[in-house]
Scaffold this active site. Structure first.
Site, PDB file in Angstrom:
ATOM      1  N   LYS A  66       2.892  -2.689  -1.765  1.00 15.72           N
ATOM      2  CA  LYS A  66       3.989  -3.600  -2.118  1.00 15.72           C
ATOM      3  C   LYS A  66       4.982  -3.860  -0.983  1.00 15.72           C
ATOM      4  O   LYS A  66       5.543  -4.947  -0.904  1.00 15.72           O
ATOM      5  CB  LYS A  66       4.748  -3.050  -3.335  1.00 15.72           C
ATOM      6  N   ASN A  87       5.128  -8.401  -5.084  1.00 15.99           N
ATOM      7  CA  ASN A  87       4.076  -8.093  -6.068  1.00 15.99           C
ATOM      8  C   ASN A  87       3.264  -9.324  -6.471  1.00 15.99           C
ATOM      9  O   ASN A  87       2.281  -9.200  -7.180  1.00 15.99           O
ATOM     10  CB  ASN A  87       4.662  -7.399  -7.315  1.00 15.99           C
TER      11      ASN A  87
END
Ligand code: ATR
Length: 273
Positions: A66, A87
């Site tokens: 991420k 994300n």
């Protein structure tokens, strides 16, 4: 033309995202597919090249990529630069744009249930990646104050710097110092990973009341001990799966430019447990 989507991460085989998104495609008769694609830590660059070669239309990013994924973006939505993690990615002819739908996903259940955040006192348990998106959410909705309680005080202090910077009134305490103070808060969020393995709640909810909003971001099991203790007090409950659905529906809307079929996605998700 058929469109393809994926979620990348490692481990990825238990991801519920393919179920959720494929259910939405079926519901709306979209000629799209969504797969889970394992990319181990250290192989992100090659993995992304592969995704570009197959002309992937968009993908979700999960642990452990991420933060590192930010390096490979050509453009960034504000949600992504604010939180410092990505994300959701769109791919337009090789131009990758990153978003972070965790913040809006976290807020979605409040909106659905018409629960107010403005001027509330918040207790946030945890100071990891998820907690950062949640802090941004509370700043956006103008919470009155936020107390960050964490096992490691230093991590809480780091997160509190971010909270201050985006305008929140913030305190930092050790989890064990929460003791019987849960009653002092309007909203209590568990953003630690405690509960995933059926562990008992890390703070006492003995003296909360039916107005307290208790939100667990752990979504599996659905009924963590933290949630069970809140139910015993008839508190207002928000389940982790509601945040998961919130971030997925927001990603859907970014990719497809239309409202996500929430109920079909919810049904697919809950069937997966
Ligand atoms: P995520 O990205 O899902 O937020 P993370 O960044 O690893 O995951 O953060 C996990 C959070 O759970 C942290 O706040 C962590 O506390 P520390 O900062 O002290 O590590 C918390 N956590 C994990 N296991 C815990 C435990 N057994 N007791 C209390 N807190 C725990």
């Amino acid at each position: 033309m058929a469109k393809s989507f994926a979620v990348i991460g490692d481990p990825i085989d238990h991801s519920l995202s393919p179920n959720i998104h494929n259910a939405a495609f079926r519901e709306l008769n979209l000629d799209c597919s969504y797969i889970a694609y394992r990319i181990p830590k250290g192989e992100l660059e090659d993995g992304i090249e592969g995704l570009k070669k197959i002309k992937i239309d968009g993908f979700n990013v999960t642990i452990p990529h991420k933060v590192e994924m930010m390096k490979y973006l050509n453009k960034m939505d504000e949600s992504c630069s604010l939180i410092g993690a990505v994300n959701t990615v769109t791919n337009n002819d090789g131009i990758l744009k990153g978003y972070n739908t965790d913040m809006d996903g976290f807020l979605e259940p409040f909106k659905k249930k018409k629960l107010n955040i403005e001027n509330t006192k918040v207790l946030l348990l945890g100071a990891g990646g998820a907690a950062r998106a949640i802090v941004a959410a509370f700043a956006k909705e103008k919470a009155k104050s936020i107390t960050i309680a964490n096992r490691t005080l230093e991590n809480a202090r780091n997160l509190s710097e971010f909270a201050k910077k985006i305008g929140l009134d913030v305190n930092v305490i050790r989890i064990e110092d929460v003791k019987d103070s849960a009653k002092n808060y309007d909203i209590i969020v568990n953003a630690t990973s405690v509960g995933l393995k059926n562990e008992p709640t890390i703070i006492s909810l003995d003296n909360i009341n039916e107005k307290t909003i208790v939100y667990d971001i752990v979504y599996m099991p659905i009924n963590t001990d933290f949630i069970k203790k809140a139910k015993e007090k008839n508190a207002v409950i928000i389940f982790g799966y509601e945040m998961l659905l919130g971030q997925a529906t927001r990603a859907f809307e970014i990719w497809h430019g239309m409202k996500a079929p929430y109920n079909a996605m919810k049904k697919a998700l809950l069937g997966g447990f």
